[in-house]
Design an enzyme around this catalytic site. Sequence first.
Site, PDB file in Angstrom:
ATOM      1  N   GLY A 159      13.207  30.603 -40.952  1.00 37.74           N
ATOM      2  CA  GLY A 159      14.138  30.409 -42.056  1.00 37.74           C
ATOM      3  C   GLY A 159      15.584  30.478 -41.608  1.00 37.74           C
ATOM      4  O   GLY A 159      15.921  31.152 -40.634  1.00 37.74           O
ATOM      5  N   ASP A 202       5.469  31.165 -41.350  1.00 40.89           N
ATOM      6  CA  ASP A 202       5.771  30.619 -40.020  1.00 40.89           C
ATOM      7  C   ASP A 202       4.489  30.395 -39.228  1.00 40.89           C
ATOM      8  O   ASP A 202       4.303  29.352 -38.587  1.00 40.89           O
ATOM      9  CB  ASP A 202       6.688  31.580 -39.246  1.00 40.89           C
ATOM     10  CG  ASP A 202       8.111  31.589 -39.790  1.00 40.89           C
ATOM     11  OD1 ASP A 202       8.592  30.521 -40.205  1.00 40.89           O
ATOM     12  OD2 ASP A 202       8.743  32.652 -39.804  1.00 40.89           O
ATOM     13  N   LYS A 250       7.829  34.027 -34.869  1.00 42.31           N
ATOM     14  CA  LYS A 250       7.912  35.385 -35.413  1.00 42.31           C
ATOM     15  C   LYS A 250       6.770  35.563 -36.409  1.00 42.31           C
ATOM     16  O   LYS A 250       6.437  34.660 -37.167  1.00 42.31           O
ATOM     17  CB  LYS A 250       9.260  35.609 -36.116  1.00 42.31           C
ATOM     18  CG  LYS A 250      10.467  35.368 -35.201  1.00 42.31           C
ATOM     19  CD  LYS A 250      11.761  35.914 -35.760  1.00 42.31           C
ATOM     20  CE  LYS A 250      12.198  35.309 -37.085  1.00 42.31           C
ATOM     21  NZ  LYS A 250      12.246  33.818 -37.112  1.00 42.31           N
ATOM     22  N   GLY A 275      19.493  31.711 -42.244  1.00 47.30           N
ATOM     23  CA  GLY A 275      20.018  32.985 -42.727  1.00 47.30           C
ATOM     24  C   GLY A 275      19.991  34.070 -41.671  1.00 47.30           C
ATOM     25  O   GLY A 275      20.445  35.186 -41.906  1.00 47.30           O
ATOM     26  N   HIS A 276      19.454  33.720 -40.480  1.00 40.34           N
ATOM     27  CA  HIS A 276      19.390  34.691 -39.382  1.00 40.34           C
ATOM     28  C   HIS A 276      20.323  34.304 -38.238  1.00 40.34           C
ATOM     29  O   HIS A 276      20.161  34.783 -37.117  1.00 40.34           O
ATOM     30  CB  HIS A 276      17.959  34.787 -38.858  1.00 40.34           C
ATOM     31  CG  HIS A 276      16.937  35.084 -39.903  1.00 40.34           C
ATOM     32  ND1 HIS A 276      16.989  36.232 -40.657  1.00 40.34           N
ATOM     33  CD2 HIS A 276      15.851  34.390 -40.341  1.00 40.34           C
ATOM     34  CE1 HIS A 276      15.965  36.239 -41.506  1.00 40.34           C
ATOM     35  NE2 HIS A 276      15.263  35.128 -41.343  1.00 40.34           N
ATOM     36  N   HIS A 297      14.390  40.134 -43.909  1.00 41.02           N
ATOM     37  CA  HIS A 297      14.507  39.451 -45.199  1.00 41.02           C
ATOM     38  C   HIS A 297      14.702  40.467 -46.307  1.00 41.02           C
ATOM     39  O   HIS A 297      14.480  40.194 -47.470  1.00 41.02           O
ATOM     40  CB  HIS A 297      13.242  38.637 -45.492  1.00 41.02           C
ATOM     41  CG  HIS A 297      12.842  37.743 -44.383  1.00 41.02           C
ATOM     42  ND1 HIS A 297      11.911  38.092 -43.439  1.00 41.02           N
ATOM     43  CD2 HIS A 297      13.287  36.506 -44.041  1.00 41.02           C
ATOM     44  CE1 HIS A 297      11.777  37.102 -42.566  1.00 41.02           C
ATOM     45  NE2 HIS A 297      12.596  36.131 -42.904  1.00 41.02           N
TER      46      HIS A 297
END
Lengths: 330, 330
Positions: A53, A109, A104, A55-56, A218
Amino acid sequence: MKKLMNEADRFVPDVLEGFGAAHADLVQVHGDPWFVTRRDRASGKVGLVSGGGTGHEPLHVGFVGHGMLDAAVPGPVFTSPTPDAIVAASRAADGGRGVVHVVKNYTGDVLNFETAAELLEDEGIAVRTVLVDDDVAVQGSTFTAGRRGVAGVVPVEKIAGAAAERGDGLDEVVAVAERVVGQVRTMGVALAAATVPHVGRPGFDLAEGEVEIGVGIHGEPGRRRGPLEPADALTGHLVEPLLQDLALGGDDEVLLLVNGMGGTPLSELYVVYRGARRHLEDAGVRVARSSVGNLVTSLDMQGASVTTLRLDPELMALWDAPVRTPALRW
Amino acid sequence: MKKLMNEADRFVPDVLEGFGAAHADLVQVHGDPWFVTRRDRASGKVGLVSGGGTGHEPLHVGFVGHGMLDAAVPGPVFTSPTPDAIVAASRAADGGRGVVHVVKNYTGDVLNFETAAELLEDEGIAVRTVLVDDDVAVQGSTFTAGRRGVAGVVPVEKIAGAAAERGDGLDEVVAVAERVVGQVRTMGVALAAATVPHVGRPGFDLAEGEVEIGVGIHGEPGRRRGPLEPADALTGHLVEPLLQDLALGGDDEVLLLVNGMGGTPLSELYVVYRGARRHLEDAGVRVARSSVGNLVTSLDMQGASVTTLRLDPELMALWDAPVRTPALRW
């Protein structure tokens, strides 16, 4: 919600367009589907691909380049990339010797990389998967079955990337990546939650004097909530489970990675690093390599994580090997 | 206040001890008085020294190393270093060809570097001072007479450092640094104020939908408060004064530096970079070099600044020259 952004729907494309324009010397950003490849792709090497995702950041797109990833696949915010994007990125990364997926451990995922791997195998591209599950905090959580993959993915990608770059075959790259997975552990703490653009409010609430120990990237709950103690005490709570889980002790040498969650400045990360290092040294562990910075973030979450990787001479040499990516360079 | 720290009195020493331990391969941290020197000091080159209050990390300590600063002098939080610390750092940085002080334009910094320069001249060390005042927001503010020195100090230190590294003399290093000062401008915006550890509460209040345009890196007021607009509109307000002040237009090539204030994640900085770049390109300006990251922070302030430096072939070559510091490396 206060963020430097346009409409929430444009957040991911805006981030990727900005990223691609800023680092056009090192990477190329592809749209529809979104994925990122390195400019100076060496032919005839094993391809290394990761994703997850958005945002990391800088994970994973910022780790594309010489000595690390050949391609990265960013999904929507905190959401897995789709199999078709993973397939497109892996095709681009394949130089004829197969592709390693660094995944991960999150349910979405794992599933989407698995589907992509099957499609790629059908095309005749050999794919091997390395699952990263370094978070010692919890065994299962909102997004996972089993331990989560968090900041430990950075040394996995760095070291596997160096192995691929020196010409290792598919089995060798997988073997060294799995050696890192076996020896790397992470534990995090949050002082304030992240706000997902589409949601517009923090993912959880913490009182003024309260922290979440063992938080996920998250905003998943951790082991417990506790008081905001001085950094030296707090880092003790982070280091202790790492020492136990890896059975670290005298004569062990580690890489100590202190990672910021996005909303925590570097100055505080150095305070955490100092505390974590002292706890490790008190246990007889030698800190042989270090990394401090915001590498695996959770949007604007305030907090940090501590990662230790037990080193051996080969892992150390591969960590030290040259790397030239937007986020890591030496 | 939620910070990863021990007692407020220990904040600066903790940051510096952590920093020194994490980057012992590149720098050495000295205490009493506090200053930082590079490990691989080249002899026979002009020494480059900078400093200022702590809380702006990685500035300046993170820019010590090959191709940039020879020494940095951190003061207390948001407070100038004392003359004796500047003298000690400058002595260490002097290789017999004199020392250049890069000073951000704040009253305290100017005064203390001036006093230190006089003491050093008495010892027979030649000192020249380059004043950085790149902030276009305001002409005078809480900490300054005249324009403030903000993120534009990064290209000044990088380019002057490269000139010193290639063997330029004292006058030449000063001349190239002043050429950068003449061509670099910055404008910032805050979404939320920083909290100084000793104070324990934010330096100013902003309502939920409000931003401070033209904010300084100590939370000094800017030009005006306004609504939190979409990033593309907001970056327009930041880029417009840069275009005007530098009279940028067709055929101009710039370095575009998007800097985070400490509490803003990299993902949002890429959104700002994308917006700023489009505004520049719409004005006919070519973005030839880029830098995106938290380089000149203001503790945990949320916000960003946009810096443009008009490039010429020599400045570009010096920007591109190798650098090996904790925070910048290529």
